[in-house]
Design an enzyme around this catalytic site. Structure first.
Site, mmCIF file in Angstrom:
data_model
loop_
_atom_site.group_PDB
_atom_site.id
_atom_site.type_symbol
_atom_site.label_atom_id
_atom_site.label_comp_id
_atom_site.label_asym_id
_atom_site.label_seq_id
_atom_site.Cartn_x
_atom_site.Cartn_y
_atom_site.Cartn_z
ATOM 1 N N ARG A 169 0.848 -1.197 0.000
ATOM 2 C CA ARG A 169 0.000 0.000 0.000
ATOM 3 C C ARG A 169 0.873 1.232 0.000
ATOM 4 O O ARG A 169 1.811 1.326 0.793
ATOM 5 C CB ARG A 169 -0.836 0.061 1.281
ATOM 6 C CG ARG A 169 -1.946 -0.869 1.370
ATOM 7 C CD ARG A 169 -2.967 -0.453 2.402
ATOM 8 N NE ARG A 169 -2.475 0.095 3.662
ATOM 9 C CZ ARG A 169 -3.284 0.544 4.624
ATOM 10 N NH1 ARG A 169 -4.587 0.525 4.451
ATOM 11 N NH2 ARG A 169 -2.814 1.016 5.743
ATOM 12 N N ASP A 192 0.969 -2.673 12.238
ATOM 13 C CA ASP A 192 1.379 -3.117 10.898
ATOM 14 C C ASP A 192 1.755 -4.608 10.956
ATOM 15 O O ASP A 192 2.770 -4.993 11.544
ATOM 16 C CB ASP A 192 2.572 -2.280 10.425
ATOM 17 C CG ASP A 192 2.904 -2.562 8.963
ATOM 18 O OD1 ASP A 192 2.965 -1.618 8.175
ATOM 19 O OD2 ASP A 192 3.116 -3.759 8.608
ATOM 20 N N THR A 208 -1.384 7.497 -0.247
ATOM 21 C CA THR A 208 -2.703 7.358 -0.884
ATOM 22 C C THR A 208 -3.467 6.122 -0.395
ATOM 23 O O THR A 208 -4.685 6.040 -0.587
ATOM 24 C CB THR A 208 -2.538 7.227 -2.407
ATOM 25 O OG1 THR A 208 -1.831 5.997 -2.669
ATOM 26 C CG2 THR A 208 -1.754 8.381 -2.991
ATOM 27 N N ASP A 240 5.255 -5.663 9.495
ATOM 28 C CA ASP A 240 6.367 -5.253 10.356
ATOM 29 C C ASP A 240 6.441 -6.116 11.612
ATOM 30 O O ASP A 240 7.529 -6.467 12.078
ATOM 31 C CB ASP A 240 6.224 -3.782 10.753
ATOM 32 C CG ASP A 240 6.624 -2.848 9.623
ATOM 33 O OD1 ASP A 240 7.286 -3.311 8.673
ATOM 34 O OD2 ASP A 240 6.269 -1.650 9.682
HETATM 35 C C1 PRP Z 1 -0.983 -4.710 4.605
HETATM 36 C C2 PRP Z 1 -1.779 -5.987 4.783
HETATM 37 C C3 PRP Z 1 -2.659 -6.004 3.574
HETATM 38 C C4 PRP Z 1 -2.918 -4.546 3.330
HETATM 39 C C5 PRP Z 1 -4.308 -4.220 3.805
HETATM 40 O O1 PRP Z 1 0.052 -4.913 3.719
HETATM 41 O O2 PRP Z 1 -0.986 -7.130 4.930
HETATM 42 O O3 PRP Z 1 -2.053 -6.594 2.434
HETATM 43 O O4 PRP Z 1 -1.961 -3.818 4.095
HETATM 44 O O5 PRP Z 1 -4.637 -2.917 3.500
HETATM 45 P P1 PRP Z 1 -5.795 -2.538 2.467
HETATM 46 O O6 PRP Z 1 -6.955 -3.420 2.791
HETATM 47 O O7 PRP Z 1 -6.072 -1.092 2.779
HETATM 48 O O8 PRP Z 1 -5.285 -2.725 1.082
HETATM 49 P P2 PRP Z 1 1.142 -3.754 3.386
HETATM 50 O O9 PRP Z 1 0.713 -3.001 2.177
HETATM 51 O O10 PRP Z 1 1.413 -2.975 4.626
HETATM 52 O O11 PRP Z 1 2.387 -4.582 2.917
HETATM 53 P P3 PRP Z 1 3.337 -5.558 3.761
HETATM 54 O O12 PRP Z 1 2.512 -6.803 4.052
HETATM 55 O O13 PRP Z 1 4.440 -5.824 2.807
HETATM 56 O O14 PRP Z 1 3.774 -4.870 5.014
HETATM 57 N N1 URA Z 2 -2.163 -3.019 7.132
HETATM 58 C C1 URA Z 2 -1.760 -3.426 8.359
HETATM 59 O O1 URA Z 2 -0.776 -4.162 8.483
HETATM 60 N N2 URA Z 2 -2.441 -2.969 9.437
HETATM 61 C C2 URA Z 2 -3.521 -2.172 9.331
HETATM 62 O O2 URA Z 2 -4.119 -1.813 10.359
HETATM 63 C C3 URA Z 2 -3.922 -1.783 8.041
HETATM 64 C C4 URA Z 2 -3.239 -2.221 6.973
#
Ligand code: PRP
Ligand code: URA
Length: 209
Positions: free
Chosen positions: A104, A200, A108, A203
């Site tokens: 994400r 997160d 945005t 993370d």
């Molecule tokens: C997080 C999570 C989802 C997404 C959810 O991933 O694991 O994939 O955000 O958010 P959304 O419903 O608003 O799209 P992130 O983009 O943080 O990537 P990561 O898993 O690599 O940390």
């Molecule tokens: N992605 C995450 O990992 N946590 C949230 O709360 C939203 C998006």
């Protein structure tokens, strides 16, 4: 909401509470994500098809059920979805594993796709998409769009924590897809994080913050 199933098992609820705690460290967090994925997977796989085969027990010959059809595909959305794969594979060890890379944009909140590799004959497999977090719904919507573009038909998604906004967006776009959720939380905050949520997920699983 007919295709949405929110988990109601006390073990899942307890483990999600542990997961939310800021004091839960990386090692424990990973274990909990995997255990919750296994418990949710047990529910999501309850309609796996079976066929009868002839076997012989030490007592007699008998006809008994075994799982039928192509091996299912587990598809984590990278990165955080990786944490759930082991839990589902504990139930169906011979499943294939595909990967969809999404992140994400921090400003945005729009998802960007950077990788997709699915197992062959995807149109014949039950596909279980896993991602711990369903926030705006953008990542899961785009992931399922891509799976459908590549021929996927029988798709289920498992998310540990969801925001109501994400559930609404996802079910509007993909009403045919079954969505299994551990907990539906209160709302999104201005940064599109789930409240109360767990922070997160990527993370916390990979220790990158
Ligand atoms: C997080 C999570 C989802 C997404 C959810 O991933 O694991 O994939 O955000 O958010 P959304 O419903 O608003 O799209 P992130 O983009 O943080 O990537 P990561 O898993 O690599 O940390
Ligand atoms: N992605 C995450 O990992 N946590 C949230 O709360 C939203 C998006």
């Amino acid at each position: 909401m007919s295709n949405v199933k929110v988990m109601d098992h006390p073990l899942i609820k307890h483990k999600i509470t542990m997961l939310r705690m800021e004091s839960t460290g990386t090692n424990e967090f990973r274990k909990l994500v995997e255990e919750i994925a296994m418990l949710m997977g047990y529910e999501a796989l309850s309609d796996l098809e079976t066929k009868n085969i002839e076997i012989k027990t030490p007592i007699e010959e008998t006809i008994q059920p075994v799982i039928d059809g192509r091996k299912p595909a587990v598809v984590p959305i990278l990165r955080a979805g990786l944490g759930m794969v082991g839990g589902v594979l504990a139930l169906i060890p011979n499943a294939k594993v595909g990967h969809i890379g999404m992140y994400r944009d921090e400003e945005t909140h729009i998802p960007h796709s950077y990788y997709c590799k699915l197992p062959p004959f995807i149109e014949e497999r039950l596909i279980i998409v896993v991602d711990p977090m369903l926030a705006t719904g953008g990542s899961l919507i785009d992931a399922v769009d891509e799976i459908k573009r590549q021929g996927g038909k029988r798709i289920k998604c498992m998310c540990i924590i969801a925001a109501p906004e994400g559930v609404a967006a996802f079910t509007e776009k993909h009403p045919d897809v079954q969505l299994y959720i551990g907990s539906v939380d209160r709302c999104l905050n201005k940064d599109a994080y789930i409240c109360p949520g767990l922070g997160d997920a990527g993370d916390r699983i990979f220790g990158t913050k």
